[in-house]
Design a protein around this motif. Structure first.
Motif, PDB file in Angstrom:
ATOM      1  N   SER B  19      38.122   4.875 -15.921  1.00  8.00           N
ATOM      2  CA  SER B  19      39.324   4.029 -15.989  1.00  8.00           C
ATOM      3  C   SER B  19      39.338   3.225 -17.283  1.00  8.00           C
ATOM      4  O   SER B  19      40.372   3.049 -17.922  1.00  8.00           O
ATOM      5  CB  SER B  19      39.374   3.065 -14.802  1.00  8.00           C
ATOM      6  OG  SER B  19      39.323   3.778 -13.597  1.00  8.00           O
ATOM      7  N   LEU B  20      38.157   2.734 -17.652  1.00 11.23           N
ATOM      8  CA  LEU B  20      38.032   1.945 -18.884  1.00 11.23           C
ATOM      9  C   LEU B  20      38.349   2.820 -20.102  1.00 11.23           C
ATOM     10  O   LEU B  20      39.082   2.400 -21.000  1.00 11.23           O
ATOM     11  CB  LEU B  20      36.605   1.388 -19.001  1.00 11.23           C
ATOM     12  CG  LEU B  20      36.376   0.333 -20.074  1.00 11.23           C
ATOM     13  CD1 LEU B  20      37.043  -0.973 -19.666  1.00 11.23           C
ATOM     14  CD2 LEU B  20      34.893   0.091 -20.277  1.00 11.23           C
ATOM     15  N   LEU B  22      40.226   5.394 -20.234  1.00 13.52           N
ATOM     16  CA  LEU B  22      41.664   5.668 -20.305  1.00 13.52           C
ATOM     17  C   LEU B  22      42.455   4.426 -20.711  1.00 13.52           C
ATOM     18  O   LEU B  22      43.622   4.512 -21.064  1.00 13.52           O
ATOM     19  CB  LEU B  22      42.159   6.196 -18.956  1.00 13.52           C
ATOM     20  CG  LEU B  22      41.810   7.667 -18.671  1.00 13.52           C
ATOM     21  CD1 LEU B  22      42.015   7.989 -17.204  1.00 13.52           C
ATOM     22  CD2 LEU B  22      42.646   8.603 -19.528  1.00 13.52           C
ATOM     23  N   SER B  23      41.817   3.254 -20.617  1.00 15.71           N
ATOM     24  CA  SER B  23      42.497   2.010 -21.004  1.00 15.71           C
ATOM     25  C   SER B  23      42.196   1.626 -22.450  1.00 15.71           C
ATOM     26  O   SER B  23      42.647   0.612 -22.935  1.00 15.71           O
ATOM     27  CB  SER B  23      42.054   0.861 -20.088  1.00 15.71           C
ATOM     28  OG  SER B  23      42.139   1.240 -18.745  1.00 15.71           O
ATOM     29  N   PHE B  48      35.500  -4.420 -16.562  1.00 17.24           N
ATOM     30  CA  PHE B  48      34.618  -3.361 -16.084  1.00 17.24           C
ATOM     31  C   PHE B  48      33.855  -3.821 -14.838  1.00 17.24           C
ATOM     32  O   PHE B  48      33.781  -3.106 -13.835  1.00 17.24           O
ATOM     33  CB  PHE B  48      33.634  -2.964 -17.191  1.00 17.24           C
ATOM     34  CG  PHE B  48      32.698  -1.865 -16.794  1.00 17.24           C
ATOM     35  CD1 PHE B  48      33.132  -0.556 -16.719  1.00 17.24           C
ATOM     36  CD2 PHE B  48      31.370  -2.138 -16.479  1.00 17.24           C
ATOM     37  CE1 PHE B  48      32.274   0.466 -16.352  1.00 17.24           C
ATOM     38  CE2 PHE B  48      30.505  -1.124 -16.104  1.00 17.24           C
ATOM     39  CZ  PHE B  48      30.955   0.178 -16.044  1.00 17.24           C
ATOM     40  N   ALA B  51      36.186  -3.957 -11.918  1.00 19.13           N
ATOM     41  CA  ALA B  51      36.544  -2.601 -11.475  1.00 19.13           C
ATOM     42  C   ALA B  51      35.409  -1.979 -10.663  1.00 19.13           C
ATOM     43  O   ALA B  51      35.650  -1.347  -9.632  1.00 19.13           O
ATOM     44  CB  ALA B  51      36.867  -1.724 -12.675  1.00 19.13           C
TER      45      ALA B  51
END
Lengths: 566, 89
Positions: B19-20, B22-23, B48, B51
């Motif tokens: 997720s990180l 992709l961010s 992070f 999450a």
């Protein structure tokens, strides 16, 4: 099927009927919009596209809310084991809802003439905030309506000490529904600041409050349909709500990317809205677990089909398609294009609309005393609206991908007539799938409006028991947890492909004019995702239909798959 | 710490890492980085950690959901026409 236990439950019937009428009108307006995309001059100036689009959005909110209110009023007494409080207030709420819908439809037409009704610094007749176009007069009436709903629900519920998770979900849901509405009730001159407040209402409704109400109602409908244990359903409801708020509160920042707000929102919005699909997995697994609690036939298949459709499209439309466009790096391309429309249609109609339709199919036969109603029309209507909506999602998604490339990457002029020809095929696909959807809507509206009033198959045998006899095919065998997990995994794999396709718009080769990679990924990802969704629901419902066969045999243990993979 | 917890934590770190990633504003030539790189690093670190926490909550509660289901099935007389679908994640 249970019989009606409390007289005041009947008050929900009028809300379900209004829901159906509004849904019918909204679908008609959707078809008109798709025709205007092909011929922009169609009814221009009489029923202009921008105004009709507003009506289409506003009606979506109104009919979904009607469905929510109907469902809450039907299950409220069952949850509380007593009659609804203040029935006269509920009747007043019903007429207030009718008045505000008619008023809103009429005042939105003033937008064509540029009349907003400014008085004391407030737009009293209509305002141009997307999704919140109702003027301040309608806003106040809606707030009073929500307050009435809160009062009725909280007065009907037992004392706080006796609340279970479903009480908490619905109680917090209706209170928060009212609270966040206030953010949309004042005019702010600075547009970026106004956008914050607009999203406090829109995002915190659909990805906060409505989702909480949805999880709670799905949970209780499963309890009613399958005699599931309230405790175990409550567990899923509790964690579902917790995760909705853990991810969704900060996840609102995915709306702040391009409206002039500080850059740090791009990180927070990307990261936390990516976590928003997590609670939806709870809903998905619970409908699987509860439906497979025992091997009994489903007594009301249309109600269950729409409930399954709601949960699956929540996973696919809201969860997976939402995930694909929630990162700043994908959203920078997808926002304001048809790619978003694909997500919006599947998520809003799928999740919230189908829940209302499921509740109506569950409640209306009970209230009309048509326990053994003919379920064929309901089942056919489900498949028509479900495939029609998946088709619409596909047309919007492919059209949106072309739109991004031609409009945002090549930089061709929207108003110069360069973009529309590139999207022409998908613009034609929308009314085609829209027609399939509309036929389904007509059928289910007719079916539910007349259910119990017209001659239908009535017998001593439940309709599901009148299924075709014969040995079940492999497609109809018991659905294991392992297989369900594989279906879910396949959906997410295609979701990943779509995400990479949207990310690829950032590549220098694509920026220089090569569309191969994004088109290939979209061409594989969208059809793959939507077909897997279609086949999974078909597989799920087929396995349940097969239970009503007398000759149903279990899958031999020797070839049964391992169970319960998550 | 049980093996199951370690696996769940590892999955949470992996998922948060994805997720990180992709961010991360890498593909846009860091065009959207804030003026203070130090603050960005703080956002990444705190985000992070949060999450990982949300993913852990998710994996643990989903695991418990399946355990509940398996327990309930164990308590009931088996009326089903199929193998049990309970299990753990």
């Amino acid at each position: 099927m249970i019989r009606i236990e409390y007289t005041t439950q009947r008050l929900s019937l009028r809300f379900f009927m209004v829901m159906l009428v509004l849904f019918f009108v909204q679908t008609g307006l959707g078809l008109l919009l798709s025709a205007q995309h092909i011929d922009p001059t169609l009814l221009a100036g009489t029923l202009s596209f921008n105004v009709i689009r507003t009506q289409h959005l506003n009606l979506a909110i109104f009919w979904v809310l009607s469905g929510f209110i109907g469902t809450i009023l039907f299950v409220g007494p069952l949850l509380s084991k007593r009659e609804l409080a203040a029935p006269w207030l509920i009747k007043f709420l019903f007429y207030a809802l009718l008045a505000v819908v008619v008023w809103n439809l009429a005042t939105q037409m003033l937008a064509q003439k540029g009349i907003a009704g400014w008085w004391m610094g407030q737009p009293l007749l209509q305002e141009g905030l997307e999704y919140l176009e109702a003027g301040r007069i309608a806003d106040v009436i809606i707030l009073i309506g929500f307050a009435i709903l809160c009062y009725v629900v909280l007065r009907t519920f037992p004392p706080l000490s006796q609340w279970n998770e479903i009480h908490w979900g619905l109680g917090l849901g209706v209170l928060a529904l009212t609270a966040v509405w206030v953010f949309g009730m004042f005019f702010v001159e600075r547009l970026d600041l106004q956008e914050y407040f607009r999203w406090y209402v829109v995002h915190y409704w659909v990805e906060g409050v409505w989702e909480v109400i949805h999880i709670s109602l799905v949970g209780f409908l499963l309890v009613l349909m399958f005699k599931a244990d309230v405790k175990s359903v409550g567990y899923a409801v509790f964690w579902g709500i917790s995760l909705v708020w853990l991810s969704g509160l900060l996840g609102n920042a995915h709306h702040y990317f391009w409206i002039g707000t500080p850059e740090f929102w791009q990180f927070w919005g990307s990261l936390f809205s990516a976590l928003e699909p997590l609670p939806l997995i709870f809903c998905f697994w619970h409908i699987y677990l509860d439906a497979h609690e025992d091997g009994k036939p489903i007594s009301n298949m249309p109600a269950f089909a729409f409930l399954l459709g709601s949960v699956v499209l929540e996973q696919v439309g809201a969860g997976i398609l939402g995930f694909t466009m929630t990162f700043a790096l994908t959203n920078v391309w997808s926002h304001g294009t048809w790619v978003t429309a694909s997500h919006a249609h599947l998520a809003l109609f799928g999740t919230f609309g189908m829940l209302g339709l499921s509740a109506a199919y569950y409640a209306v036969p009970i209230m009309r005393g048509a326990e053994h109603f003919d379920q064929r029309a309901g089942k056919l209507a489900f498949w028509l609206v479900f495939t029609g909506m998946l088709g619409l999602g596909f047309a919007f998604a492919i059209g949106g991908t072309i739109q991004i490339f031609v409009y945002r990457t090549l930089g061709l002029d929207w108003f110069g007539g360069d973009v529309a020809p590139a999207m022409q095929i998908t613009k034609i696909m929308v009314p085609i799938f829209g027609f399939v959807f509309a036929v389904g809507v007509c059928l289910l509206v007719f079916d539910l409006l007349t259910l119990g009033h017209r001659r239908s198959v009535v017998s001593n045998v439940p309709a599901t028991m009148m299924a075709v006899s014969g040995a079940p095919t492999r497609w109809e065998y018991w659905l294991t947890g392992w297989e369900t997990g594989l279906w879910l995994l396949a959906m997410w794999v295609f979701g990943g492909i779509i995400t990479l396709g949207l990310l690829s718009f950032n590549l220098s080769t694509v920026q220089q004019g090569s569309s191969i990679f994004p088109y290939m990924m979209a061409g594989v990802g969208y059809p793959g995702l939507l077909l897997v969704t279609l086949f999974f629901v078909w597989r799920f419902l087929s396995s349940l239909e097969a239970r009503s066969r007398a000759s149903f045999l279990p899958l031999p243990a020797a070839v049964a798959s391992p169970a319960g993979a998550a | 710490m049980s093996t199951q917890r370690i696996i769940r934590l590892a999955l949470s770190i992996l998922a948060s890492g994805a997720s990180l990633a992709l961010s991360w504003p890498y593909w846009r030539d860091f065009g959207y980085w804030g003026e203070s790189h130090t603050m960005w690093l703080v956002y990444f670190a705190v985000g992070f950690a949060l999450a990982v926490y949300v993913f852990s909550v998710f994996f643990n509660s989903l695991g418990t959901l399946f355990e509940h289901d398996a327990l309930e099935r164990g308590e009931q007389p088996d009326t089903k026409v199929s193998p049990s679908t309970g299990g753990t994640s």
